[in-house]
Enzyme design. Structure first.
Site, PDB file in Angstrom:
ATOM      1  N   GLY A  17      82.626 -70.213  84.971  1.00  0.00           N
ATOM      2  CA  GLY A  17      83.432 -70.086  85.890  1.00  0.00           C
ATOM      3  C   GLY A  17      82.936 -69.930  87.340  1.00  0.00           C
ATOM      4  O   GLY A  17      83.343 -69.287  88.369  1.00  0.00           O
ATOM      5  N   ASN A  71      82.262 -72.299  89.414  1.00  0.00           N
ATOM      6  CA  ASN A  71      83.152 -73.032  90.263  1.00  0.00           C
ATOM      7  C   ASN A  71      84.453 -72.266  90.789  1.00  0.00           C
ATOM      8  O   ASN A  71      84.909 -72.349  92.032  1.00  0.00           O
ATOM      9  CB  ASN A  71      83.418 -74.288  89.985  1.00  0.00           C
ATOM     10  N   ARG A 100      91.224 -82.173  73.091  1.00  0.00           N
ATOM     11  CA  ARG A 100      92.397 -82.607  74.223  1.00  0.00           C
ATOM     12  C   ARG A 100      93.346 -81.431  74.127  1.00  0.00           C
ATOM     13  O   ARG A 100      93.448 -80.940  73.537  1.00  0.00           O
ATOM     14  CB  ARG A 100      92.900 -83.928  73.885  1.00  0.00           C
ATOM     15  N   MET A 135      86.996 -78.111  79.010  1.00  0.00           N
ATOM     16  CA  MET A 135      86.305 -78.852  77.844  1.00  0.00           C
ATOM     17  C   MET A 135      87.462 -79.689  77.009  1.00  0.00           C
ATOM     18  O   MET A 135      87.095 -79.915  75.961  1.00  0.00           O
ATOM     19  CB  MET A 135      85.237 -78.219  77.124  1.00  0.00           C
ATOM     20  N   ARG A 136      88.535 -80.078  77.611  1.00  0.00           N
ATOM     21  CA  ARG A 136      89.497 -81.049  77.119  1.00  0.00           C
ATOM     22  C   ARG A 136      89.946 -82.156  77.770  1.00  0.00           C
ATOM     23  O   ARG A 136      89.982 -81.840  79.160  1.00  0.00           O
ATOM     24  CB  ARG A 136      90.674 -80.111  76.682  1.00  0.00           C
ATOM     25  N   ASN A 190      89.392 -82.714  89.512  1.00  0.00           N
ATOM     26  CA  ASN A 190      88.379 -82.218  88.216  1.00  0.00           C
ATOM     27  C   ASN A 190      87.027 -82.251  89.194  1.00  0.00           C
ATOM     28  O   ASN A 190      87.080 -82.982  89.920  1.00  0.00           O
ATOM     29  CB  ASN A 190      88.299 -83.304  87.257  1.00  0.00           C
ATOM     30  N   HIS A 229      82.938 -83.298  88.330  1.00  0.00           N
ATOM     31  CA  HIS A 229      82.157 -83.731  87.330  1.00  0.00           C
ATOM     32  C   HIS A 229      80.668 -83.762  87.686  1.00  0.00           C
ATOM     33  O   HIS A 229      80.355 -83.977  88.899  1.00  0.00           O
ATOM     34  CB  HIS A 229      82.557 -85.244  86.805  1.00  0.00           C
TER      35      HIS A 229
HETATM   36  C1  GRF Z   1      80.345 -77.938  85.815  1.00  0.00           C
HETATM   37  O1  GRF Z   1      79.104 -78.360  85.906  1.00  0.00           O
HETATM   38  C2  GRF Z   1      81.404 -78.912  86.034  1.00  0.00           C
HETATM   39  O2  GRF Z   1      80.980 -79.866  86.709  1.00  0.00           O
HETATM   40  C3  GRF Z   1      81.507 -79.267  84.707  1.00  0.00           C
HETATM   41  O3  GRF Z   1      81.546 -78.105  83.811  1.00  0.00           O
HETATM   42  C4  GRF Z   1      80.635 -76.991  84.466  1.00  0.00           C
HETATM   43  C5  GRF Z   1      81.302 -76.019  84.792  1.00  0.00           C
HETATM   44  O4  GRF Z   1      80.622 -74.881  85.314  1.00  0.00           O
HETATM   45  N1  GRF Z   1      82.859 -80.023  84.454  1.00  0.00           N
HETATM   46  P1  GRF Z   1      81.574 -73.629  85.704  1.00  0.00           P
HETATM   47  O5  GRF Z   1      81.967 -72.912  84.356  1.00  0.00           O
HETATM   48  O6  GRF Z   1      82.269 -73.761  86.860  1.00  0.00           O
HETATM   49  O7  GRF Z   1      80.189 -72.566  86.018  1.00  0.00           O
END
Ligand code: GRF
Length: 201
Positions: free
Chosen positions: A16, A18, A69, A96-97, A113, A115
């Site tokens: 988490g 982000n 999914r 992760m889905r 999203n 990525h």
């Molecule tokens: C990030 O690198 C994001 O781009 C990818 O999964 C990771 C999540 O990181 N989809 P966090 O859980 O936000 O630290």
């Protein structure tokens, strides 16, 4: 900022960071949003703990019987939770889905999203490992609207990083994540201000 804040549900499966960047941007008034709930398919994911520490509703939704999914009862539960909490937008942050039509139709043009590559390069899992193994000289991150494909929806913004000689996948991922933490709040603010190039709906 006098308008109503964007009402954001954040979905994630991991640590988490982000989500933390989104909280920090809200506190710094760089993002006019409120995180109305955090949902995870991993019961002990640290993303849920970050939500609890801030007093944001933290919801665990088991994705079973599906492994990769969000579908069926779990998808309906997520839609219900976001609606119950009054969410208008959904930000995927390490969820992760694959997202399916049910959720996309419930929040049209409002599922976003992040990525860890410069899409369309390196879609899918462990994009940072893919970049190192391909010998790429540059990588980065992409914030995009979600469509039914794998990391294929309309791009909102990208930030790049160099891939340096000797980089391991973990070192490159850490460099990309520094840019993610700037890119995600910036892209969400663009959407909040109607500058995100949002698909209609
Ligand atoms: C990030 O690198 C994001 O781009 C990818 O999964 C990771 C999540 O990181 N989809 P966090 O859980 O936000 O630290």
């Amino acid at each position: 900022m006098s308008t109503t804040p964007m009402r954001l549900a954040v979905l994630g499966s991991g640590k988490g960071s982000n989500l933390q960047a989104i909280f920090d941007a809200i506190d710094a008034e760089r993002l006019h949003a409120e995180v109305i709930c955090v949902i995870s398919d991993v019961e002990d994911a640290f993303i849920l703990e970050r939500a609890r520490q801030r007093g944001v509703p933290a919801e665990y939704v088991d994705g079973a019987p599906f492994r990769t999914r969000l579908d069926g009862d779990a998808e309906r539960r997520v839609i219900d939770l976001v609606r119950q909490h009054g969410g208008t937008h959904i930000a995927l942050a390490g969820y992760m889905r694959m997202i399916k039509a049910g959720l996309l139709e419930a929040f049209p043009g409002r599922v976003i999203n992040i990525h860890p590559s410069l899409l369309p390069a390196f879609p899918g899992l462990e994009a940072w490992t893919q970049a190192v193994e391909a010998g790429a000289r540059e990588s980065g991150c992409t914030v995009h609207f979600v469509d039914p494909g794998m990391d294929t929806g309309p791009i909102i913004l990208q930030r790049s990083v160099p891939v340096l000689p000797g980089d391991t996948p973990a070192v490159l991922h850490a460099r990309i994540q520094q840019q993610e933490h700037l890119a995600y709040p910036e892209a969400l603010q663009a959407i909040a201000e109607g500058r995100g190039g949002a698909p209609t709906g």
